[in-house]
Design a protein around this motif. Structure first.
Motif: not given
Length: 294
Positions: A9, A40, A46, A65, A69, A150
């Motif tokens: 990630n 990703t 993923a 990650g 992930t 995120s």
């Protein structure tokens, strides 16, 4: 030469993997791994990449990650007939599975674990067509993990979860009806929190399921029945030391299978990710994946 597929990630851990990618590849190459990479781009890429790596008969798949992930990579591998070995480079916010496996927090040191070649077989949980390796949970507080943006997690780390928890504080003690059935009996009540743990570390609490063993073929189930906010905060304090499981306000048991039902539509949390609705059967897949460990 062994073939490894590194799935990472690029935004995890404030772009930690991207910054150290050259050193990681050098370590793997020196250890005899022919390594290719995949960054990703969106949700479930993923998982698809891990599934394809298994089909292409890679010897090793490395998930770099956070828990999200790793969750996706596990979903790509667990359903395969002969999945590759799994390596983990923890670069997320809480890194629950990495904590449970006692992997180094430094990803270069974690890479040395992979090149050291020691592995262990671990259980994987299954719910419908989804898999999980660390936890399945429901309750207002569990929604914090996948509702925190995120971008906020990248900037703030664990404080992103705290900020989201404060935002939801008024609803955290709202109970929901739950009916559980295992091979040994049934149980029904209004609850605040429902957790199926596969390892000791859940949500950053390193002893939330203190008797859990990721290779014992059993889930550890923890339920907090309806109570007030004061009791909930007291239990959280006890959970820091792993002493909550002896408290009469907590239900704690082990099982290899559990059916869950509720008249209320409840969000399910799988390894910190939204996993649909909490109705159905959870079952253990004993020693399903081989993971590199210290």
């Amino acid at each position: 030469m062994k073939r490894a597929r590194l799935i990472y990630n690029p935004t995890a851990g404030r772009e930690l993997v991207v910054k150290q990618l050259p050193q990681l590849l050098t370590k793997l190459e020196q250890a005899g791994f022919e390594t290719s990479c995949y960054a990703t781009t969106e949700r479930w890429t993923a998982a698809e990449e891990a599934r394809q790596a298994a089909e292409r008969k890679f010897d090793v798949v490395i998930a770099a990650g956070g828990d999200g992930t790793i969750h996706e990579v596990v979903n790509g591998l667990a359903g395969c007939e002969h999945p590759p070995k799994l390596g983990i480079l923890p670069a997320g916010t809480t890194n629950d599975l990495a904590r449970a496996l006692r992997l180094p927090r430094d990803i270069l040191a974690a890479c040395d674990v992979i090149t050291g070649s020691r592995t262990t077989l671990v259980d994987v949980g299954k719910f419908g067509e989804r898999y999980f390796i660390n936890v399945a949970a429901a309750g207002r507080i569990t929604e914090v993990t996948y509702e925190a943006p995120s971008r906020l997690k990248t900037m703030m780390g664990p404080f992103a979860y705290y900020a989201k928890a404060i935002e939801k504080l008024g609803t955290l003690h709202k109970p929901f009806p739950l009916r559980l059935q295992t091979p040994r009996g049934e149980w029904e009540a209004e609850v605040l929190l429902f957790i199926i743990a596969n390892s000791v570390s859940v949500g950053g609490f390193e002893r939330l399921a203190p008797t859990a063993d990721i290779s014992d073929g059993l889930f550890d189930v923890l339920v907090v029945p309806k109570t007030n906010m004061t009791d909930l905060l007291q239990l959280a304090t006890l959970a820091m030391k792993g002493e909550h499981v002896h408290d009469s306000r907590v239900v704690y048991f082990q099982t290899e299978q559990i059916d869950v039902d509720s008249p209320e539509t409840l969000k399910l949390n799988l390894d910190g990710e939204h996993g649909g609705h909490l109705v159905g059967r959870f079952e253990i897949m004993p020693r399903r994946l081989e993971i590199f460990c210290p």
